[in-house]
Design an enzyme around this catalytic site. Structure first.
Site, mmCIF file in Angstrom:
data_model
loop_
_atom_site.group_PDB
_atom_site.id
_atom_site.type_symbol
_atom_site.label_atom_id
_atom_site.label_comp_id
_atom_site.label_asym_id
_atom_site.label_seq_id
_atom_site.Cartn_x
_atom_site.Cartn_y
_atom_site.Cartn_z
ATOM 1 N N ALA A 135 32.264 37.358 40.287
ATOM 2 C CA ALA A 135 33.190 37.668 41.371
ATOM 3 C C ALA A 135 34.474 36.935 41.011
ATOM 4 C CB ALA A 135 32.633 37.187 42.708
ATOM 5 N N SER A 136 35.504 37.680 40.688
ATOM 6 C CA SER A 136 36.735 37.079 40.178
ATOM 7 C C SER A 136 37.367 36.146 41.202
ATOM 8 C CB SER A 136 37.737 38.167 39.803
ATOM 9 O OG SER A 136 37.223 39.006 38.801
ATOM 10 N N GLN A 137 38.222 35.261 40.700
ATOM 11 C CA GLN A 137 38.964 34.355 41.558
ATOM 12 C C GLN A 137 39.736 35.170 42.604
ATOM 13 O OE1 GLN A 137 41.481 31.864 39.227
ATOM 14 N NE2 GLN A 137 42.182 30.639 40.956
#
Length: 366
Positions: free
Chosen positions: A84-86
């Site tokens: 889950a990307s930043q």
């Protein structure tokens, strides 16, 4: 504190309602890995609910899969293969995508489904199609999206093929790193003229810029970097294994350099070097034990050539020792690219322009 509170002004106004309404925790598995500054730590929601929620509501990337699922929690694998990307990066990419009411979007790389849900909140579930190569991840994302009230169509397939059944799209957003020179032209074909494709470009040497391509009537796409630095996992069809690194550099030919070695590996010059050394890799070895020096390595797996440049713990004054081995003189090539970059006025990464036509892919200083 909510995620929107944590991000503050990093949330574009147009996306604030979506980020407030779509909870990131709905899309994060109960067992995950988070980088707390000293390496990835395995966190179990059942055992540490407060720590889990704090991490999810922070501006941190969260790893949800290692080694295509072969590594099982709590072990940490060799390669992170889903995350889950930043959230600040997610918000920046969505802002750069520039969607409007009535747009239809193709997403390449569903992952957890969080980004799909944000798009669906803005455009409606019917306005989004997402493609995920991993069948397990695709199935998990479908279930999460339905539970969240955003039943986006999630297609299990190779994102490099896009999804022609629902083309053309107004926008295509890619959440996997695309190798320079291997940009799938079907993404351009599946985008209507006047539409846009947003994708992170990179090389084996370094991650590159996030580029927004405008698609013309003649199916030519011209791209410029946008001010949002990203570092994504590779598109799975473009992964390249590297050869083993040498154990030491003792058998290399000796030389010296008067260019500070570490300066070659800053973002802007490294991108220029990457364009001149396709297929190569680099790494940094810090001083360890009796080895009181930093060592910067370059490796060309195809020819077996490698090079090192080293410097002391406190850098000191040059010249600095260089070793090179194999048919290619990699340090000489990298230094020549650095000097060219310096002669051009040290252009930043966002100075480059990218062009994709049905017959060719090119990059040049704009």
């Amino acid at each position: 504190m909510t995620l929107v509170d944590e991000l503050g002004s990093a949330v574009p106004a147009a996306w604030r309602p979506a980020l407030a309404a779509v909870r990131r925790e709905w899309f994060i598995p109960d067992r995950m890995w988070v980088d707390l500054g000293d390496g990835h730590v395995a966190v179990d929601r059942a055992a540490e609910p407060d720590r889990w929620l704090r991490a999810v509501r922070s501006d941190r990337a969260i790893i949800t899969q290692w080694d295509d699922g072969a590594t099982v929690w709590p072990d940490t694998g060799a390669h992170a293969t889903c995350s889950a990307s930043q959230p600040s990066v997610v918000a920046g990419m969505l802002d750069a995508l520039d969607v409007h009411e009535g747009h239809r979007v193709l997403e390449i790389g569903t992952g957890t489904g969080y980004n799909s849900a944000l798009l669906a909140h803005r455009l409606g579930a019917d306005g989004v199609v997402s493609v995920e190569v991993d069948p397990v991840l695709a199935d998990q994302a479908r279930k999460r999206l339905v539970a969240a009230g955003h039943p986006v169509r999630v297609v299990t397939g190779d994102g490099a093929d896009g999804w022609p059944d629902a083309a053309p799209f107004d926008r295509v957003i890619v959440t996997a790193n695309v190798m320079l020179g291997q940009f799938p032209d079907v993404w351009i074909e599946q985008t209507r003229p006047g539409g846009a494709v947003l994708a992170p470009l990179g090389t084996t040497l370094t991650s590159g810029p996030l580029v927004r391509f405008e698609v013309g009537e003649d199916r030519t796409a011209v791209g410029r970097p946008v001010p949002c630095y990203v570092d994504f996992m590779e598109l799975r069809a473009q992964r390249r294994p590297i050869a083993p690194w040498p154990s030491d550099d003792g058998d290399g030919d000796s030389g010296t350099t008067r260019v500070r070695p570490w300066e070659l590996f800053h973002l802007d010059p490294l991108w220029t070097i990457a364009l001149r050394l396709p297929g190569c890799h680099w790494r940094h070895q810090p001083p360890v034990g009796d080895r009181g020096r930093h060592v910067l390595w370059l490796l060309d797996p195809q020819s077996g050539s490698w090079a090192t440049a080293s410097y002391g713990r406190h850098a000191g004054a040059g010249p600095w020792p260089v070793r090179q081995h194999g048919p290619r003189r990699l340090w000489d090539e990298a230094e020549a690219a650095y000097r060219w970059w310096d002669d051009q006025g040290r252009p930043p990464v966002d100075s480059w322009r990218f062009t994709i036509t049905p017959d060719a892919q090119a990059v040049e200083l704009g």
